[in-house]
Scaffold this active site. Structure first.
Site, mmCIF file in Angstrom:
data_model
loop_
_atom_site.group_PDB
_atom_site.id
_atom_site.type_symbol
_atom_site.label_atom_id
_atom_site.label_comp_id
_atom_site.label_asym_id
_atom_site.label_seq_id
_atom_site.Cartn_x
_atom_site.Cartn_y
_atom_site.Cartn_z
ATOM 1 C CG ASP B 324 -2.078 -0.714 1.037
ATOM 2 O OD1 ASP B 324 -2.597 -0.793 -0.157
ATOM 3 O OD2 ASP B 324 -2.682 -1.326 2.056
ATOM 4 C CG ASP B 361 -8.677 20.593 7.280
ATOM 5 O OD1 ASP B 361 -9.089 19.294 7.849
ATOM 6 O OD2 ASP B 361 -8.545 20.514 6.051
ATOM 7 C CD GLU B 365 -4.527 14.886 3.658
ATOM 8 O OE1 GLU B 365 -5.176 15.051 4.793
ATOM 9 O OE2 GLU B 365 -4.612 13.717 2.958
ATOM 10 C CG PHE B 394 -14.488 17.533 2.526
ATOM 11 C CD1 PHE B 394 -13.789 18.044 1.624
ATOM 12 C CD2 PHE B 394 -14.801 16.160 2.515
ATOM 13 C CE1 PHE B 394 -13.481 17.266 0.488
ATOM 14 C CE2 PHE B 394 -14.683 15.380 1.346
ATOM 15 C CZ PHE B 394 -14.067 15.993 0.311
ATOM 16 C CB THR B 395 -19.902 17.909 2.770
ATOM 17 O OG1 THR B 395 -20.346 18.898 1.522
ATOM 18 C CG2 THR B 395 -20.406 18.757 3.858
ATOM 19 N NE ARG B 399 -16.706 17.097 -5.964
ATOM 20 C CZ ARG B 399 -15.974 17.363 -7.206
ATOM 21 N NH1 ARG B 399 -15.052 16.495 -7.578
ATOM 22 N NH2 ARG B 399 -16.562 18.115 -8.106
ATOM 23 C CG MET B 400 -15.153 23.074 -2.428
ATOM 24 S SD MET B 400 -15.627 24.890 -2.833
ATOM 25 C CE MET B 400 -17.442 24.914 -2.117
ATOM 26 C CE LYS B 412 -7.336 22.929 3.041
ATOM 27 N NZ LYS B 412 -8.081 22.893 4.271
ATOM 28 C CG ASP B 539 -7.454 -4.329 2.275
ATOM 29 O OD1 ASP B 539 -7.776 -4.015 1.208
ATOM 30 O OD2 ASP B 539 -7.003 -3.664 3.227
#
Lengths: 590, 697
Positions: B324, B361, B365, B394-395, B399-400, B412, B539
């Site tokens: 991975d 956030d 990241e 973020f949702t 997508r921000m 962002k 997996d």
């Protein structure tokens, strides 16, 4: 060693090696069922005719069990044919010398077992026992078929390595037919023609009686005291060349005459001697290339070939040295040095036209392969000179061994080597991409175990039974060497005779027959089982983590394992035979 | 659960226990399982009987000689037992450590599945299937189970890799909880789903103890080979009796013929047994099971538990590693590495906006954006509440993420999302930003576009950070013939760039459980053995398909059941160590087999001359080591026994392993164990012989 010795060996091995590639490619074409150049046109219709008569399909495929069963049944048929032809030869045609049925039955049994197993151990003298019919239809036919049987097992095994995830190993009937038709027959024909040119008889006429140049008196029995005058001599002849050719080419070794290749009618000249040695080595060595080609990697074949040649030379050279050196105990009594006038060395029991060098080379070649032909009396070799052919056979006939059987025997050792060396690089062992697992180890162990076990048990039985001891000609360590040699020869399907031991007794005939049959078929069955198992496996692609099975290092390990696992096993037994004889000779004390 | 359990090689109590166990293992039933050692066992009994016979005055050889041979044969058997017991003892010590670690967890057990029932604190190991437990904020959930009551946020990051907490509540498909996960807020009442001792981990601990150890395929194959070799040696020595009877008889006949008295006698049984034991591969035979147990043991020292020895063996064969990307090849998460302002925007302004948008956030990241701004422009972190701002999370729809200050709406997100946002507010999305974003994607990074209202400010470049030293590791693997394949959910462009940087051989981009499974099957169809790590339930199919499947201990139960190893540290890089341990196990077997077989050469020369001296004194010339005839055979037997003890450390620790191409490895091992095996006994036997003669034995 004399320059002549080096030259003779270099000439023989060099020529054999030169022929490996062309003959190897030719055989690969035969077994990959490709059209055979030249001969295909002539023999193709014959081949198709045979299939039509026998109801065999050329495309038919068998799994390992069916292949093996076909092989065993076919050999059983051959066994019965040889036995009964011997028994009925008195009534059968082609018997100008009026030979009666082979007696006793134990001898006929031994001979039948001997010829179907490619051993050609002979407890009889051909010229006084067998009719032309028996020689031609029983013995010579089996010379072809037993060699072809060896080739079929080998080619099935190689297919097992080359093919993947299949049960199909080819057809025994097709492989057998093609082996005889395209390989054994044409090569034998060519060799027989040369032998005839060199003076080997090929006739169905009866034994001629000739007047001797100088009649002589032979003393009669002491009681009568009357002497007889000998003025005529009967000369044994017959269809010799045809049997002689396949005798060498098929690594059979059973002579038309009792004296085998020492007889001037079997092996008249230096040229025939060379060609016979070459014919013996030709197929066992050349098939290594066929093998490499069929598995798609010629290097694999060359590696196995290298191991075979090294083993052969490792014992051929000391044999020649020992024979050329002669007997130190005779140093004060006669001149054994080679000169322009004499070959020198140990000339006891040797033909003047061959001398110690070509006798030693022939002995090594005939025992390294499973031929067993002789052109000199091995019983009269120096102890060390006699040890070399003995040890060559004890290596389980892999240097280079018989037609077919030598290479599949060697590949058993390769599997063991791959297993041990593979572990040392940290992977489950694999050979040519095939994983070597418990089943393969089990079968390979059986195949490798059988011949030495038979040798040891057979010798042990002969050593402590009155029937066994009765056959010995010489007491002491040499007598032991004689027994060990006879058992070794039969339990490795070689057929070479040390002589000195009288093998024509019920004890030796029966034991010998059992040894030969067990050694042949108990190695063929596990070999075929491995072939079947390998054919079913996937092929793992090679990478830098894969054990290289063609590197010099691998060949070295292979040789080391053969020496330690098999050769040294016989070391104690050899110590009681030839080794102590040699020490006795060197010290002059027994 | 990260712990270190390296047990020193010869720990006092393990050695004591092993010595005791060595005696217990003398039971015939135990001995019969090992063909090579069984032969030694029978030989010991036989010589002991011969010794007793000799005491009564019917000795076939000097009494002292039979006694010492018998004694050292028993030692040989005991040493083999001791080696096995040592390995087992070490395994048991590891297992105990594991068990203690599990007992440390405590749980609040409830009598009824209600929040207000009185909880009692019990060790997790005492929980039974059907028990009720209460987990409150901060608790580690003690066992796998079903949620009966309560709603809580649970940190399953260890399992899923998602740092965002998930909601678990009774009923529906969000009711299953896994042991080892942590409740972050609120509470849950859980019904326990598995008894201790029946869980996956427990079953594996039992394996480690060796109690249920079965011979592995390769071990079986080697055993067959050794048994075959033993049979040859058995026949070669047994037949020496008739051979020597014949020889002695014929020598005596010859002596009688010249009027001398008979002096030759056949070989004694004691000597034949001694020769047999020296020739059969006792060294590897004695250490074989110890090597297998120790192999699993070494896995545990690396904090990996294998479900079977077979799995450890298979690890050595692996030639494709599926790794991975995240956590194995790259550091856990992407990090911001640069700000790319749009034309007319100062980099500092972009950094400022980026930092503001990321303050709340909590994703790695987001944190990295704040840190980059701080490092580059010295911007201190500001508290969101002080600014009077509200965080926009973020949702999946927008997508921000971002922040709303009084008059600023900073967002962002992915370039497409921001483009839509800017255009929806009537702004214009500069082509320059789009091309910057594309360039970043192409080089393996992830662009995040920052906008302040209708104005796009620029791009934050996020990048995967490839772990230090991993490239060299992959080069080593390549030289071993192992192919590395990076598996990632990234697009092919990004994946290719990271693959190139990390030096992997291949990559699978936009991986899904289905494509992963397909890839494994493709490699296997090509004859390759595939190893992978995995943790999530999705997996499981791939783990079940792979030849070596290491499940993370933090992973789901399904993943653990599907795999054949569990990594207690949940460290995907461990896969490489697993492969190396597997190889080391096989190499140790191969090396000691080679050593054992090579030993034979010297033993022939030590024993044969003395053995046949009563028949043929001339054979004394083969005594090339110049051993004393009285002690030569005993020296060989003693060497044969002592070498087992001497090699126990190698059996337990494994031979030194360095990643090298196959041929180099073979050369090294042949030189050390092949040539060594040839030479060492010559020196050893000679030395023992000299010592025996010095002490006037």
């Amino acid at each position: 060693m004399t320059p002549n010795a080096w030259l003779q060996m270099a000439l023989l091995i060099g020529t054999a090696l030169l022929l490996v590639k062309p003959v190897g490619i030719y055989m690969a074409r035969v077994y990959e069922n490709q059209p055979v150049p030249g001969l295909g046109k002539v023999l193709g219709p014959v081949e198709r005719g045979i299939y039509r008569v026998c109801g065999v399909s050329a495309q038919h495929q068998q799994n390992w069990k069916r292949y093996t069963v076909a092989l065993l049944l076919f050999n059983l048929l051959g066994f019965m044919a040889v036995y009964f032809i011997q028994k009925w030869q008195g009534w059968l045609p082609l018997n100008p010398t009026h030979m009666s049925a082979v007696a006793p039955s134990a001898l006929a049994l031994n001979t039948a077992a001997s010829f179907i197993t490619n051993t050609n151990w002979q407890n009889y003298a051909g010229e006084t026992t067998m009719s032309y019919c028996t020689q031609m239809t029983a013995l010579t036919v089996q010379n072809f078929l037993s060699a072809a049987t060896g080739l079929t097992v080998l080619v099935a095994f190689v297919r097992g390595l080359a093919r993947k995830t299949t049960t199909e190993l080819g057809s025994f009937w097709v492989d057998l037919t093609r082996s005889v038709l395209y390989i054994l027959l044409p090569f034998s024909l060519a060799l027989a023609a040369i032998l005839i040119w060199q003076g080997v008889p090929q006739t169905l006429g009866k034994y001629p009686t000739v007047h001797v140049v100088q009649p002589f008196h032979q003393a009669g029995a002491p009681t009568t005291a009357a002497s007889t005058t000998i003025a005529t001599q009967t000369i044994a002849i017959g269809p010799v060349a045809s049997q002689e050719a396949i005798k060498e080419l098929g690594t059979n070794g059973g002579g038309f005459f009792n004296a085998n290749s020492a007889h001037p009618f079997e092996n008249p000249t230096g040229l025939t001697n060379f060609l016979e040695e070459l014919a013996i080595l030709l197929l066992p060595l050349a098939f290594c290339y066929t093998f490499g080609r069929m598995v798609g990697d010629a290097r694999q074949g060359w590696a196995v070939l290298a191991a075979m040649v090294v083993l052969l030379l490792a014992l051929m050279i000391p044999c020649v040295i020992a024979e050329q050196a002669g007997n130190p105990l005779l140093a004060h009594y006669c001149d054994q040095k080679p000169s322009v006038l004499q070959a020198g060395g140990n000339m006891v029991g040797k033909e003047a036209r061959f001398g110690p060098v070509n006798s030693g080379i022939f002995a090594a070649v005939a025992t390294g392969t499973s031929t067993g032909a002789v052109n000199s009396m091995l019983d009269s070799f120096t102890p060390l000179g006699g040890l070399c052919p003995l040890w060559l056979m004890q290596l389980s006939e892999v240097a280079p061994g018989g037609v077919g059987s030598g290479l599949y025997g060697m590949l058993m050792f390769v599997l063991i080597t791959v297993f041990i060396a593979g572990l040392m690089i940290g992977r489950t062992p694999e050979y040519l991409g095939k994983k070597i697992e418990a089943f393969e180890m089990k079968m390979a162990s059986i195949a490798i175990l059988i011949p030495p076990s038979l040798v040891l048990v057979g010798t042990a039985m002969a050593c402590v039974t009155a029937a066994g001891l009765a056959g010995i000609a010489n007491p002491g360590a040499h007598g032991f060497s004689e027994i060990l040699y006879a058992m070794t020869s039969q339990a490795n399907n070689n057929g070479s005779a040390f002589a000195g031991l009288n093998g024509d007794s019920t004890f030796y005939n029966v034991i010998g027959a059992l040894l030969m049959l067990a050694a042949r078929f108990w190695t063929i069955i596990p070999t075929m089982a491995i072939a079947g198992s390998l054919a079913g496996k996937k092929i793992i692609p090679a990478g830098s983590g894969t054990l290289s099975t063609y590197s010099p290092l691998f060949v070295f390990i292979l040789l080391a394992i053969i020496v330690v696992v098999i050769a040294l096993t016989f070391f104690p037994a050899l110590a009681l035979g030839p080794i102590v004889e040699q020490l006795q000779m060197m010290t002059g004390r027994w | 659960m990260a712990m270190h359990h390296s047990v020193t090689l010869f720990k006092g109590d393990i050695v004591r226990q092993a010595m005791l166990a060595a005696m217990v293992k003398l039971k015939p039933r135990h001995q019969a399982r090992n063909p090579v050692m069984f032969v030694v066992y029978i030989g010991s009994i036989l010589t002991t009987v011969l010794w007793v016979q000799a005491l009564w005055g019917h000795g076939e050889a000097p009494t002292w000689f039979i006694f010492w041979v018998a004694l050292w044969l028993w030692f040989t058997v005991l040493f083999a037992n001791f080696a096995e017991a040592m390995a087992e003892g070490r395994g048991r010590a590891q297992a105990d450590t594991l068990r203690r670690a599990r007992k440390d967890t405590t749980a609040r057990k409830l009598t009824t599945p209600q929040r207000d029932a009185a909880p009692t604190l019990v060790p997790a190991s005492s929980l039974r299937k059907g028990d009720f437990i209460l987990c409150e904020a901060g608790d580690v959930i003690a066992a796998d189970g079903e949620v009966l009551a309560g709603v809580a946020s649970v940190d399953e990051s260890a399992i899923t890799g998602e740092s965002a907490p998930v909601i678990r509540e009774g009923g529906g498909d969000r009711s299953s909880v896994t042991g080892g996960t942590r409740v972050l807020s609120d509470w849950l009442v859980i019904q326990v789903g598995a008894n201790p001792g029946e869980t996956f981990l427990d079953r594996m601990i039992a394996m480690v103890e060796g109690a249920r150890r079965q011979k592995t395929p390769n071990e079986i194959a080697l055993n067959i080979l050794l048994a075959g070799f033993t049979i040859v040696c058995l026949l070669a020595t047994a037949t020496l009796l008739p051979f020597s009877i014949y020889s002695a008889h014929s020598v005596n006949n010859a002596l009688a013929a010249v009027g001398k008295s008979a002096g030759a006698s056949p070989v004694s049984i004691t000597i034949l047994v001694a020769l047999l034991v020296c020739l059969i591969p006792t060294t590897i035979g004695a250490l074989l099971s110890a090597i297998g147990i120790a192999g699993m043991d070494r896995m545990i020292q690396a904090n990996v538990i294998a479900t079977s020895g077979r799995a450890v063996e298979a690890a050595g064969d692996v030639d494709v590693l599926l790794l991975d990307k995240t956590g194995t090849i790259t550091l856990g998460n992407r990090q911001a590495v640069a700000f790319h302002p749009a034309g007319g925007v100062a980099e500092k302004d972009l950094a400022d906006a980026a930092q503001l948008s990321s303050l709340a956030d909590e994703t790695p990241e987001g944190r990295s954006v704040v840190i980059l701004a701080k490092n580059k422009f010295g911007m201190r972190q500001r508290q969101v509440d002080h600014l009077g701002a509200s965080f926009v999370p973020f949702t999946a729809q927008t997508r921000m993420s971002g922040i709303d200050l009084r008059d600023r709406h900073i967002r962002k997100g992915a370039d497409a999302a921001i483009e839509q946002y800017v255009q929806s507010l009537g702004g214009e999305f500069p082509a320059e930003i789009r091309s910057t974003a594309d360039n970043i994607s192409r080089s393996g990074g992830t662009p995040l576009v920052v906008a302040d209202g209708a104005r796009a400010l620029g791009v934050i470049e996020l990048k995967d950070i490839v772990k230090g030293g991993i490239r060299e590791r992959f080069a080593e693997l390549r030289s071993m013939g192992i192919k590395t394949v990076m598996v990632t959910g990234d697009n092919p462009l990004t994946a290719a760039a990271i693959a190139a940087e990390a030096g992997v051989d291949d990559f699978l981009a936009q991986a899904t459980p289905e494509t992963k499974l397909k890839l494994i099957r493709e490699y296997q169809a090509g004859g390759r053995l595939v190893a992978m790590t995995g943790d999530g339930t999705n997996d499981a199919p791939a783990l079940a398909q792979a030849d070596v499947a290491v499940a993370m201990n933090s992973g789901t139960q399904a993943a653990k059941e599907a795999g054949n190893m569990v990594d207690l540290d949940s460290n995907p890089t461990k896969l490489i160590e697993v492969v190396e341990t597997g190889k080391q196990l096989l190499m140790t077997r191969g090396a000691l087999t080679t050593f054992s077989i090579a030993n034979d050469v010297s033993k022939y020369f030590a024993i044969l001359p003395v053995m046949f001296a009563p028949v043929y004194p001339q054979l004394g010339r083969l005594n090339i080591m110049d051993l004393d005839p009285h002690t030569a055979i005993l020296s060989a037997v003693i060497f044969n026994a002592l070498i087992i003890i001497a090699l126990i450390p190698i059996a337990l620790k494994g031979v030194t392993y360095r990643p090298r191409p196959a041929n180099t490895l073979l050369w090294n091992n042949i030189l050390i164990y092949g040539l060594g095996g040839l030479i060492v006994p010559f020196i050893g036997i000679k030395a023992i012989d000299m010592i025996l003669n010095t002490v006037r034995f």
